[in-house]
Design a protein around this motif. Structure first.
Motif, mmCIF file in Angstrom:
data_model
loop_
_atom_site.group_PDB
_atom_site.id
_atom_site.type_symbol
_atom_site.label_atom_id
_atom_site.label_comp_id
_atom_site.label_asym_id
_atom_site.label_seq_id
_atom_site.Cartn_x
_atom_site.Cartn_y
_atom_site.Cartn_z
ATOM 1 N N MET A 72 8.189 47.537 11.635
ATOM 2 C CA MET A 72 7.103 47.788 12.593
ATOM 3 C C MET A 72 6.937 49.290 12.836
ATOM 4 N N ALA A 73 8.033 49.999 12.991
ATOM 5 C CA ALA A 73 7.974 51.434 13.251
ATOM 6 C C ALA A 73 7.371 52.192 12.072
ATOM 7 N N SER A 74 7.575 51.689 10.864
ATOM 8 C CA SER A 74 7.046 52.374 9.678
ATOM 9 C C SER A 74 5.526 52.334 9.615
ATOM 10 N N THR A 75 4.910 51.503 10.447
ATOM 11 C CA THR A 75 3.449 51.380 10.435
ATOM 12 C C THR A 75 2.781 52.251 11.502
ATOM 13 N N SER A 76 3.555 52.936 12.323
ATOM 14 C CA SER A 76 2.972 53.619 13.489
ATOM 15 C C SER A 76 1.956 54.697 13.120
ATOM 16 N N LEU A 77 2.201 55.489 12.089
ATOM 17 C CA LEU A 77 1.230 56.518 11.708
ATOM 18 C C LEU A 77 -0.065 55.871 11.226
ATOM 19 N N GLY A 78 0.037 54.841 10.407
ATOM 20 C CA GLY A 78 -1.156 54.138 9.938
ATOM 21 C C GLY A 78 -1.938 53.521 11.090
ATOM 22 N N ILE A 79 -1.212 52.918 12.037
ATOM 23 C CA ILE A 79 -1.869 52.336 13.212
ATOM 24 C C ILE A 79 -2.568 53.424 13.999
ATOM 25 N N TYR A 80 -1.907 54.541 14.190
ATOM 26 C CA TYR A 80 -2.507 55.661 14.932
ATOM 27 C C TYR A 80 -3.817 56.100 14.278
ATOM 28 N N LEU B 280 -11.570 44.136 31.464
ATOM 29 C CA LEU B 280 -10.156 43.742 31.561
ATOM 30 C C LEU B 280 -9.635 43.233 30.216
ATOM 31 N N LEU B 281 -10.485 42.575 29.433
ATOM 32 C CA LEU B 281 -10.113 42.143 28.087
ATOM 33 C C LEU B 281 -9.762 43.349 27.225
ATOM 34 N N HIS B 282 -10.577 44.394 27.312
ATOM 35 C CA HIS B 282 -10.350 45.620 26.548
ATOM 36 C C HIS B 282 -9.030 46.281 26.960
ATOM 37 N N ILE B 283 -8.755 46.293 28.242
ATOM 38 C CA ILE B 283 -7.590 47.016 28.756
ATOM 39 C C ILE B 283 -6.286 46.247 28.534
ATOM 40 N N TYR B 284 -6.292 44.924 28.765
ATOM 41 C CA TYR B 284 -5.034 44.183 28.761
ATOM 42 C C TYR B 284 -4.756 43.358 27.506
ATOM 43 N N ILE B 285 -5.776 42.932 26.784
ATOM 44 C CA ILE B 285 -5.572 42.077 25.613
ATOM 45 C C ILE B 285 -5.746 42.848 24.305
ATOM 46 N N PHE B 286 -6.749 43.713 24.240
ATOM 47 C CA PHE B 286 -7.027 44.437 22.996
ATOM 48 C C PHE B 286 -5.846 45.248 22.472
ATOM 49 N N PRO B 287 -5.049 45.908 23.322
ATOM 50 C CA PRO B 287 -3.929 46.671 22.743
ATOM 51 C C PRO B 287 -3.031 45.819 21.848
ATOM 52 N N PHE B 288 -2.757 44.592 22.267
ATOM 53 C CA PHE B 288 -1.909 43.706 21.457
ATOM 54 C C PHE B 288 -2.637 43.266 20.186
ATOM 55 N N MET B 289 -3.910 42.906 20.339
ATOM 56 C CA MET B 289 -4.700 42.479 19.177
ATOM 57 C C MET B 289 -4.831 43.615 18.163
ATOM 58 N N VAL B 290 -5.164 44.805 18.656
ATOM 59 C CA VAL B 290 -5.337 45.963 17.770
ATOM 60 C C VAL B 290 -4.027 46.289 17.074
ATOM 61 N N TYR B 291 -2.933 46.268 17.817
ATOM 62 C CA TYR B 291 -1.636 46.588 17.224
ATOM 63 C C TYR B 291 -1.296 45.605 16.100
ATOM 64 N N ILE B 292 -1.437 44.326 16.365
ATOM 65 C CA ILE B 292 -1.076 43.306 15.368
ATOM 66 C C ILE B 292 -1.966 43.407 14.133
ATOM 67 N N VAL B 293 -3.280 43.502 14.326
ATOM 68 C CA VAL B 293 -4.204 43.577 13.189
ATOM 69 C C VAL B 293 -3.955 44.854 12.385
ATOM 70 N N CYS B 294 -3.811 45.983 13.059
ATOM 71 C CA CYS B 294 -3.577 47.247 12.344
ATOM 72 C C CYS B 294 -2.240 47.235 11.614
ATOM 73 N N MET B 295 -1.206 46.694 12.253
ATOM 74 C CA MET B 295 0.103 46.636 11.611
ATOM 75 C C MET B 295 0.035 45.782 10.345
ATOM 76 N N MET B 296 -0.624 44.619 10.443
ATOM 77 C CA MET B 296 -0.741 43.756 9.265
ATOM 78 C C MET B 296 -1.520 44.452 8.151
ATOM 79 N N LEU B 297 -2.608 45.155 8.508
ATOM 80 C CA LEU B 297 -3.399 45.864 7.506
ATOM 81 C C LEU B 297 -2.586 46.982 6.850
ATOM 82 N N VAL B 298 -1.859 47.749 7.631
ATOM 83 C CA VAL B 298 -1.044 48.836 7.082
ATOM 84 C C VAL B 298 0.026 48.265 6.151
ATOM 85 N N LEU B 299 0.698 47.194 6.574
ATOM 86 C CA LEU B 299 1.726 46.587 5.717
ATOM 87 C C LEU B 299 1.119 46.056 4.422
ATOM 88 N N LEU B 300 -0.072 45.471 4.511
ATOM 89 C CA LEU B 300 -0.765 44.965 3.324
ATOM 90 C C LEU B 300 -1.126 46.106 2.374
#
Length: 155
Positions: A94-102, A123-143
């Motif tokens: 997970m940590a190896s994806t941080s630059l790509g996520i950024y 509130l959706l943008h503030i509280y839910i999107f961070p998790f969604m964005v992190y997961i989607v970006c991490m999966m894309l970077v790993l792919l």
């Protein structure tokens, strides 16, 4: 872009905290400031004023300082926990994806905002999107890292 430039402070603060630039006393101060800012945020939201202030946006000082405080606290806690090798591998991956996520996260924030028809103060943008964005970006970077030459795109 200007949108990405606004988050440069997070990148610099994260690097300084991760690299051990701050003394223990300075880290304690960052954690205290983070808690104070968090409670100011909660107070402003409960009074109905928090979601309308520019200083309260994701690049504003309140959110910035409680994010820095939280990161400092998590880093300190994780330094004291001895994780099994299985969890260490997961966290290292997970940590190896941080630059790509950024690099790509602003694009996904905008895409999610458009797709779900919300604005930055939702509130959706503030509280839910961070998790969604992190997961989607991490999966894309790993792919992308798995395809030939992908490790050069996201080292």
């Amino acid at each position: 872009s200007t949108y990405t430039f606004c988050y440069l402070g997070y990148f610099i603060a994260g690097y300084l905290i991760h690299s051990g630039y701050f003394s223990k006393k300075q880290e304690d101060l960052l954690i205290v400031i983070g808690f104070v800012m968090f409670f100011i945020q909660v107070l402003l939201i409960s009074c109905g004023k928090g979601l309308n202030l520019d200083m309260n946006s994701s690049t504003g000082p309140i959110v910035f300082f409680y994010s820095v405080g939280l990161f400092t606290l998590v880093k300190r806690i994780m330094g004291k926990i001895n994780l099994s090798s299985k969890f260490s591998v997961i966290f290292k991956t997970m940590a190896s994806t941080s630059l790509g996520i950024y690099i790509i996260h602003p694009l996904f924030i905008r895409l999610f905002d458009k797709f779900f028809s919300v604005n930055e103060m939702s509130l959706l943008h503030i509280y839910i999107f961070p998790f969604m964005v992190y997961i989607v970006c991490m999966m894309l970077v790993l792919l992308i890292k798995r395809i030939p030459g992908g490790k050069y795109i996201f080292p």
